[in-house]
Design a protein around this motif. Structure first.
Motif, PDB file in Angstrom:
ATOM      1  N   SER A 195       0.802  -1.199   0.090  1.00 22.22           N
ATOM      2  CA  SER A 195       0.000   0.132  -0.096  1.00 22.22           C
ATOM      3  C   SER A 195       0.839   1.345   0.266  1.00 22.22           C
ATOM      4  O   SER A 195       0.259   2.271  -0.466  1.00 22.22           O
ATOM      5  N   LYS A 196       1.965   1.205   0.445  1.00 28.00           N
ATOM      6  CA  LYS A 196       3.117   2.355   0.439  1.00 28.00           C
ATOM      7  C   LYS A 196       3.594   2.676  -0.949  1.00 28.00           C
ATOM      8  O   LYS A 196       4.288   3.820  -1.080  1.00 28.00           O
ATOM      9  N   CYS A 197       3.453   1.816  -1.778  1.00 25.29           N
ATOM     10  CA  CYS A 197       4.056   1.927  -3.203  1.00 25.29           C
ATOM     11  C   CYS A 197       3.613   2.892  -3.718  1.00 25.29           C
ATOM     12  O   CYS A 197       4.091   4.076  -4.245  1.00 25.29           O
ATOM     13  N   SER A 198       2.272   3.193  -3.900  1.00 22.74           N
ATOM     14  CA  SER A 198       1.443   4.298  -4.524  1.00 22.74           C
ATOM     15  C   SER A 198       0.188   4.394  -4.113  1.00 22.74           C
ATOM     16  O   SER A 198      -0.362   3.460  -3.603  1.00 22.74           O
ATOM     17  N   LYS A 199      -0.390   5.561  -4.212  1.00 18.46           N
ATOM     18  CA  LYS A 199      -1.999   5.724  -3.797  1.00 18.46           C
ATOM     19  C   LYS A 199      -2.905   4.714  -4.790  1.00 18.46           C
ATOM     20  O   LYS A 199      -3.925   4.133  -4.195  1.00 18.46           O
ATOM     21  N   ARG A 200      -2.557   4.218  -6.002  1.00 21.61           N
ATOM     22  CA  ARG A 200      -3.223   3.490  -6.633  1.00 21.61           C
ATOM     23  C   ARG A 200      -3.093   2.041  -6.175  1.00 21.61           C
ATOM     24  O   ARG A 200      -4.042   1.152  -6.080  1.00 21.61           O
ATOM     25  N   THR A 201      -1.897   1.660  -5.605  1.00 16.42           N
ATOM     26  CA  THR A 201      -1.684   0.585  -5.101  1.00 16.42           C
ATOM     27  C   THR A 201      -2.611   0.273  -3.774  1.00 16.42           C
ATOM     28  O   THR A 201      -3.131  -0.704  -3.649  1.00 16.42           O
ATOM     29  N   ASP A 227      -7.947   2.820   7.117  1.00 16.99           N
ATOM     30  CA  ASP A 227      -8.017   3.043   5.799  1.00 16.99           C
ATOM     31  C   ASP A 227      -7.367   2.106   4.929  1.00 16.99           C
ATOM     32  O   ASP A 227      -8.006   1.710   3.798  1.00 16.99           O
ATOM     33  N   THR A 228      -6.259   1.631   5.082  1.00 18.38           N
ATOM     34  CA  THR A 228      -5.608   0.568   4.279  1.00 18.38           C
ATOM     35  C   THR A 228      -6.389  -0.644   4.044  1.00 18.38           C
ATOM     36  O   THR A 228      -6.321  -0.962   2.980  1.00 18.38           O
TER      37      THR A 228
END
Length: 313
Positions: free
Chosen positions: A29-35, A103-104
């Motif tokens: 999840s920390k790679c990008s908002k899309r991920t 949220d994640t």
């Protein structure tokens, strides 16, 4: 060689994410908002979060995964696989930790939320978001703390939260304010319960109530039990335990002067619990035939125990 993960079909991604544990999903999840948006393809999976000071635990698939605030930047993403724990970056401590995980993973159920009134600002932030999202909280605990001056402000928030299973309150609130519990989960435990008055007791819909250090008197208990005796009243109640110095041998409860006990009665207990039992109690029969077992002991801290038999258990 990097893999363009998000270019794979959604059905494939869903199957991949379902195989990941919460630590792996969080890292992704920390790679990008899309991920971060994509990992919710793993589904709800009965996610449940347990939150305390600077630590939160995710419960899923019969496993518990502990997340804590990384004290130093280099500790971010550090994991201990043996204890199933991981450190994450949280600028604002336990508040950020709680909502990052909420949220994640798209969590809709809080297994337990434990709060400390010494930091009312963080408590208020958590409560307001949970109220806005109408998230269910199974167990809500106000921890024992010396700083209870904000208790008068927390009770209105508690009454707006969706607490379903249990409410625990350990600290001694300041006198001079009126504290009111309007919504009743299945169980309540109040350590310093002097503020829980007869009106709240009469309005309760609980299955189990434990009121320690109460100021309820013989007259209050008599009013409550006479109401319970009527058909249809307090249909959920199975256990009531009250410790109060106002219980004495000066006035009757259901026509009996304390101490109230019968040495010919059996030990009655609720199956599956270790602390809900009563010995040498007096049998009390309700108008509809429901049986209750009442015992009142006097002493340094007089105590009442009232167990209602449930034929199904």
């Amino acid at each position: 060689m990097p893999i363009a993960l998000l270019k794979f079909p959604i059905d494939f991604l869903r199957d991949v994410f379902k195989l990941c544990d919460p630590f792996q999903l969080y890292c992704l999840s920390k790679c990008s908002k899309r991920t971060q948006r994509s990992i919710k393809l793993s589904g709800t999976r009965n996610w449940k979060i347990f939150s305390g000071s600077n630590r939160a635990v995710i419960h899923v698939d019969d496993w518990r995964y502990s997340f804590q605030k990384a004290e130093k930047p280099e500790a971010h993403f550090q994991q201990d696989n043996f204890y199933k724990s991981s450190s994450i970056q949280c600028p604002d401590g336990d508040v950020d930790l709680f909502f990052i995980l909420l949220d994640t993973f798209g969590i809709r159920l809080v297994g337990m939320l434990s709060i400390d009134l010494c930091n009312f600002e963080s408590v208020s932030k958590k409560a307001k978001i949970l109220i806005e999202r109408d998230i269910e909280i199974e167990e809500f605990c106000i921890e024992n703390t010396r700083g209870a001056k904000d208790a008068v402000h927390i009770m209105p928030l508690v009454n707006r939260l969706n607490i379903t299973e249990e409410f625990e309150c350990w600290p001694r609130f300041l006198c001079g304010f009126h504290y009111q519990l309007d919504k009743y989960p299945k169980k309540i435990f109040i350590n310093w319960s002097y503020w829980f008055d007869i009106n709240q007791l009469l309005n309760s819909t609980c299955v189990r109530m434990v009121l320690d250090k109460s100021i309820l008197s013989n007259q209050h208990i008599d009013v409550f039990l006479r109401k319970w005796n009527k058909a249809g009243e307090f249909p959920n109640l199975r256990w009531l335990q009250i410790a109060s110095k106002k219980l004495d041998n000066r006035s009757p409860i259901l026509g009996m002067i304390p101490p109230i006990q019968s040495f010919n009665s059996p030990t009655i207990f609720i199956r599956g619990t270790s602390d809900e039992f009563v010995e040498n109690a007096v049998r009390v029969t309700k108008e509809d035939g429901t049986v209750g077992w009442l015992k009142v002991e006097l002493g340094r801290w007089p105590e009442l125990k009232f167990l209602v038999s449930n034929p199904s258990t």
